[in-house]
Design an enzyme around this catalytic site. Structure first.
Site, short mmCIF file in Angstrom:
data_model
loop_
_atom_site.label_atom_id
_atom_site.label_comp_id
_atom_site.label_asym_id
_atom_site.label_seq_id
_atom_site.Cartn_x
_atom_site.Cartn_y
_atom_site.Cartn_z
N HIS A 1 0.84 -1.20 0.00
CA HIS A 1 0.00 0.00 0.00
C HIS A 1 0.87 1.25 0.00
O HIS A 1 2.04 1.20 0.35
CB HIS A 1 -0.97 0.02 1.19
N HIS B 1 0.80 5.33 1.29
CA HIS B 1 0.18 6.40 2.08
C HIS B 1 0.33 7.71 1.32
O HIS B 1 1.40 8.01 0.79
CB HIS B 1 0.87 6.55 3.43
#
Length: 138
Positions: free
Chosen positions: A101, A103
């Site tokens: 992922h 951010h």
């Protein structure tokens, strides 16, 4: 993966606040944000991190372009001074959920978000360091 919190979020088993979604990517608000507007960009297919060669697609074709789009939207929405686009890879680097992922974190002058380090001294063997890294890429 059945025990991955991000896979559960992607599957709709855990509620989330979605800011973007397509066939391959979901972007959600972080429930423990570093700043207002902190978004997490997730590939829908599970990948622990970016160390596997097949994950290159997720970064270059999937989540990275979405992270760029989200960063522009966050900057426009909050008129922030900057944006961090951050991908932690491995526990030592701060990765706590082992589903690849990115951010996207809005930043403001004087904010309390802490991602800084004390700059070290320039090594005297920069050529050796560069060779070590280059050799590891072969």
């Amino acid at each position: 993966m059945s025990d991955c919190i991000f896979c559960k979020i992607i599957a709709g088993e855990i509620p989330s606040t979605v800011v973007y979604e397509d066939d391959d990517v979901k972007a959600i608000l972080d429930v423990n944000p570093a700043a207002r507007g902190h978004v997490i960009v997730l590939p829908k297919a599970h990948a622990a991190n970016n160390e596997q060669p097949q994950q290159t697609y997720f970064l270059s074709q999937g989540i990275q372009p979405v992270a760029k789009k989200i960063a522009a939207a966050v900057k426009k929405a909050y008129n922030c001074d900057g944006v961090n686009i951050l991908q932690n890879n491995g526990e030592a680097a701060g990765q706590s959920v082992f589903h690849l992922h990115i951010h996207v974190i809005p930043r403001f002058e004087g904010d309390t978000v802490n991602m800084k380090w004390k700059p070290g001294e320039m090594p005297s063997d920069m050529d050796v360091i560069a060779s070590e890294i280059k050799n590891a890429m072969e």
